[in-house]
Design a protein around this motif. Structure first.
Motif, PDB file in Angstrom:
ATOM      1  N   LEU A 186      30.744  44.320  52.247  1.00  9.27           N
ATOM      2  CA  LEU A 186      30.666  45.313  51.164  1.00  9.27           C
ATOM      3  C   LEU A 186      30.249  46.651  51.772  1.00  9.27           C
ATOM      4  O   LEU A 186      29.098  46.826  52.185  1.00  9.27           O
ATOM      5  CB  LEU A 186      29.652  44.815  50.124  1.00  9.27           C
ATOM      6  N   ILE A 187      31.212  47.572  51.842  1.00 11.13           N
ATOM      7  CA  ILE A 187      30.975  48.840  52.529  1.00 11.13           C
ATOM      8  C   ILE A 187      30.988  49.975  51.500  1.00 11.13           C
ATOM      9  O   ILE A 187      32.057  50.279  50.927  1.00 11.13           O
ATOM     10  CB  ILE A 187      32.076  49.115  53.594  1.00 11.13           C
ATOM     11  N   PRO A 188      29.835  50.596  51.245  1.00 16.89           N
ATOM     12  CA  PRO A 188      29.794  51.669  50.249  1.00 16.89           C
ATOM     13  C   PRO A 188      30.808  52.761  50.558  1.00 16.89           C
ATOM     14  O   PRO A 188      30.923  53.228  51.691  1.00 16.89           O
ATOM     15  CB  PRO A 188      28.360  52.209  50.355  1.00 16.89           C
ATOM     16  N   GLY A 189      31.545  53.156  49.507  1.00 16.19           N
ATOM     17  CA  GLY A 189      32.511  54.243  49.656  1.00 16.19           C
ATOM     18  C   GLY A 189      33.850  53.798  50.208  1.00 16.19           C
ATOM     19  O   GLY A 189      34.824  54.539  50.188  1.00 16.19           O
ATOM     20  N   PHE A 190      33.929  52.579  50.722  1.00 15.98           N
ATOM     21  CA  PHE A 190      35.205  52.083  51.247  1.00 15.98           C
ATOM     22  C   PHE A 190      35.804  51.032  50.317  1.00 15.98           C
ATOM     23  O   PHE A 190      36.910  51.184  49.817  1.00 15.98           O
ATOM     24  CB  PHE A 190      35.024  51.526  52.664  1.00 15.98           C
ATOM     25  N   ASN A 191      35.068  49.975  50.066  1.00 15.13           N
ATOM     26  CA  ASN A 191      35.686  48.874  49.316  1.00 15.13           C
ATOM     27  C   ASN A 191      34.797  48.336  48.197  1.00 15.13           C
ATOM     28  O   ASN A 191      34.969  47.203  47.779  1.00 15.13           O
ATOM     29  CB  ASN A 191      36.071  47.741  50.279  1.00 15.13           C
ATOM     30  N   ASP A 192      33.826  49.137  47.760  1.00 14.05           N
ATOM     31  CA  ASP A 192      32.895  48.644  46.735  1.00 14.05           C
ATOM     32  C   ASP A 192      33.281  49.076  45.321  1.00 14.05           C
ATOM     33  O   ASP A 192      32.536  48.827  44.384  1.00 14.05           O
ATOM     34  CB  ASP A 192      31.464  49.116  47.052  1.00 14.05           C
ATOM     35  N   GLU A 194      35.019  49.149  41.676  1.00 14.61           N
ATOM     36  CA  GLU A 194      35.339  48.059  40.743  1.00 14.61           C
ATOM     37  C   GLU A 194      36.815  47.662  40.836  1.00 14.61           C
ATOM     38  O   GLU A 194      37.158  46.480  40.829  1.00 14.61           O
ATOM     39  CB  GLU A 194      34.986  48.503  39.318  1.00 14.61           C
ATOM     40  N   GLU A 195      37.690  48.676  40.959  1.00 20.92           N
ATOM     41  CA  GLU A 195      39.130  48.381  41.001  1.00 20.92           C
ATOM     42  C   GLU A 195      39.466  47.464  42.178  1.00 20.92           C
ATOM     43  O   GLU A 195      40.217  46.494  42.053  1.00 20.92           O
ATOM     44  CB  GLU A 195      39.914  49.694  41.113  1.00 20.92           C
ATOM     45  N   ASN A 196      38.878  47.771  43.321  1.00 22.20           N
ATOM     46  CA  ASN A 196      39.147  46.923  44.490  1.00 22.20           C
ATOM     47  C   ASN A 196      38.620  45.515  44.279  1.00 22.20           C
ATOM     48  O   ASN A 196      39.269  44.525  44.614  1.00 22.20           O
ATOM     49  CB  ASN A 196      38.534  47.555  45.739  1.00 22.20           C
ATOM     50  N   LEU A 197      37.418  45.410  43.709  1.00 25.29           N
ATOM     51  CA  LEU A 197      36.822  44.089  43.480  1.00 25.29           C
ATOM     52  C   LEU A 197      37.688  43.264  42.525  1.00 25.29           C
ATOM     53  O   LEU A 197      37.912  42.069  42.759  1.00 25.29           O
ATOM     54  CB  LEU A 197      35.409  44.246  42.912  1.00 25.29           C
ATOM     55  N   LEU A 198      38.183  43.916  41.490  1.00 25.09           N
ATOM     56  CA  LEU A 198      39.006  43.177  40.516  1.00 25.09           C
ATOM     57  C   LEU A 198      40.333  42.762  41.142  1.00 25.09           C
ATOM     58  O   LEU A 198      40.830  41.653  40.897  1.00 25.09           O
ATOM     59  CB  LEU A 198      39.229  44.021  39.257  1.00 25.09           C
ATOM     60  N   ASN A 199      40.898  43.625  41.984  1.00 23.95           N
ATOM     61  CA  ASN A 199      42.149  43.262  42.676  1.00 23.95           C
ATOM     62  C   ASN A 199      41.925  42.090  43.635  1.00 23.95           C
ATOM     63  O   ASN A 199      42.760  41.208  43.785  1.00 23.95           O
ATOM     64  CB  ASN A 199      42.702  44.460  43.448  1.00 23.95           C
ATOM     65  N   MET A 200      40.780  42.112  44.287  1.00 21.52           N
ATOM     66  CA  MET A 200      40.439  41.024  45.216  1.00 21.52           C
ATOM     67  C   MET A 200      40.310  39.705  44.444  1.00 21.52           C
ATOM     68  O   MET A 200      40.847  38.674  44.838  1.00 21.52           O
ATOM     69  CB  MET A 200      39.100  41.393  45.873  1.00 21.52           C
ATOM     70  N   LEU A 201      39.618  39.795  43.338  1.00 27.18           N
ATOM     71  CA  LEU A 201      39.416  38.610  42.501  1.00 27.18           C
ATOM     72  C   LEU A 201      40.767  38.075  42.009  1.00 27.18           C
ATOM     73  O   LEU A 201      41.019  36.864  42.059  1.00 27.18           O
ATOM     74  CB  LEU A 201      38.538  39.024  41.317  1.00 27.18           C
ATOM     75  N   ALA A 202      41.635  38.997  41.568  1.00 26.92           N
ATOM     76  CA  ALA A 202      42.947  38.573  41.054  1.00 26.92           C
ATOM     77  C   ALA A 202      43.741  37.873  42.160  1.00 26.92           C
ATOM     78  O   ALA A 202      44.405  36.867  41.921  1.00 26.92           O
ATOM     79  CB  ALA A 202      43.717  39.784  40.532  1.00 26.92           C
ATOM     80  N   PHE A 203      43.632  38.383  43.391  1.00 28.16           N
ATOM     81  CA  PHE A 203      44.350  37.755  44.512  1.00 28.16           C
ATOM     82  C   PHE A 203      43.794  36.351  44.774  1.00 28.16           C
ATOM     83  O   PHE A 203      44.544  35.384  44.915  1.00 28.16           O
ATOM     84  CB  PHE A 203      44.220  38.619  45.769  1.00 28.16           C
ATOM     85  N   LEU A 204      42.486  36.244  44.793  1.00 29.55           N
ATOM     86  CA  LEU A 204      41.869  34.937  45.079  1.00 29.55           C
ATOM     87  C   LEU A 204      42.205  33.921  43.988  1.00 29.55           C
ATOM     88  O   LEU A 204      42.376  32.730  44.260  1.00 29.55           O
ATOM     89  CB  LEU A 204      40.351  35.077  45.207  1.00 29.55           C
ATOM     90  N   GLN A 205      42.313  34.413  42.762  1.00 27.89           N
ATOM     91  CA  GLN A 205      42.576  33.490  41.655  1.00 27.89           C
ATOM     92  C   GLN A 205      43.984  32.903  41.709  1.00 27.89           C
ATOM     93  O   GLN A 205      44.257  31.908  41.053  1.00 27.89           O
ATOM     94  CB  GLN A 205      42.312  34.192  40.319  1.00 27.89           C
ATOM     95  N   LYS A 206      44.854  33.521  42.536  1.00 28.99           N
ATOM     96  CA  LYS A 206      46.215  32.977  42.662  1.00 28.99           C
ATOM     97  C   LYS A 206      46.267  31.835  43.691  1.00 28.99           C
ATOM     98  O   LYS A 206      47.260  31.127  43.789  1.00 28.99           O
ATOM     99  CB  LYS A 206      47.180  34.090  43.084  1.00 28.99           C
TER     100      LYS A 206
END
Ligand code: SF4
Length: 264
Positions: A186-192, A194-206
């Protein structure tokens, strides 16, 4: 055949199940701005000066980062900890750098480990050809798999490579039925965001199998190494994330049903 290794850590407890031996292999195709092992990136060994204290005096000594090992030499070292692996459900973890960069060497070591019934983990960026990933999967019990950013352009900007192959390989390992623990630095300003987190979650859920998720909050340990090795540290001014935010991110994944750990 020889492999180049820059550290071997015994009795590690955060690099997979049980008590482990972690073998850090040199070379990485990525160049993450926050990397806390910058000495791992170059494939070849190199020498560097460091200061050591002896009898109250400071001495400049030369340290060589990276050493060659044959498959047999490394297996002998791994075997010495086998009793701890058996008692704790542990084994050996190959990390780096990117261990799959030294593919032929790693494949042979993994194969030798499996012949000895030693549990194997590969801690990977996923940035390797699909053919190599599939062959390594034959002898790997568990993958620790870095997910850095779901946006290809931002991934490229901060790590030097795009994310397409990385996401494809994660899908491949899932299709092969492999056990995966996703590691999210979790890198502040890079990948923290909300949009990135939700996209990550959506990918994992597949994925068919639900991976464990480890959240690794950014820290500054290792930043001094950039000065020592004459490298530019691009993270100046970036603060470590607040504990409350790390907890929020952990909750997001655990509420979606994932087993989550923070920091390991
Ligand atoms: S993938 Fe890991 S070892 Fe490679 S540059 Fe990024 S943080 Fe460093």
């Amino acid at each position: 055949m020889k492999g180049i290794i820059f550290d071997i850590k015994h009795y590690a407890i955060h690099d997979g199940p049980g008590i482990r031996q972690t073998v850090f292999m040199k070379g990485c195709p990525l160049g993450c701005w926050w990397c806390h092992n910058p000495e791992s990136r170059a494939r070849e060994p190199f020498s560097s000066q460091k200061t050591e204290k002896m009898d109250g005096r400071e001495l400049q000594v030369t340290e060589t980062i990276g050493k060659e090992y044959s498959v047999e030499e490394l297996i002998q070292i791994i075997e010495k900890d086998q009793v701890f692996f058996e008692e704790s459900g542990g084994g050996v973890t190959f990390s780096g750098g990117e261990p799959l960069l030294q593919f032929d060497f790693l494949l042979e070591v993994l194969h030798e480990c499996k012949k000895r019934d030693i549990h194997t983990v590969v801690d990977t960026t996923g940035y390797v050809s699909q053919a190599k990933m599939e062959r390594a999967a034959q002898y790997t019990d568990l993958f620790l798999y870095d997910l850095k950013h779901m946006d290809d352009a931002l991934h490229r900007k901060y790590t030097g490579v795009g994310n397409e192959l990385i996401l494809d390989n994660l899908q491949l390992l899932d299709d092969l039925g492999k056990e995966i623990w996703v590691r999210y630095a979790l890198i502040p300003g890079f990948n923290d965001q909300e949009e990135n987190l939700l996209n990550m979650l959506a990918f994992l859920q597949k994925l068919k199998r639900q991976p464990k998720v480890s959240i690794l909050p950014y820290h500054k340990i290792g930043s001094h190494k950039y000065h020592r090795f004459g490298l530019e540290y691009k993270m100046n001014g970036v603060e470590e994330p607040a504990k409350e935010y790390v907890d929020e991110v952990a909750d997001l994944f655990s509420e979606a049903g994932y087993e989550v750990s923070v920091g390991g």
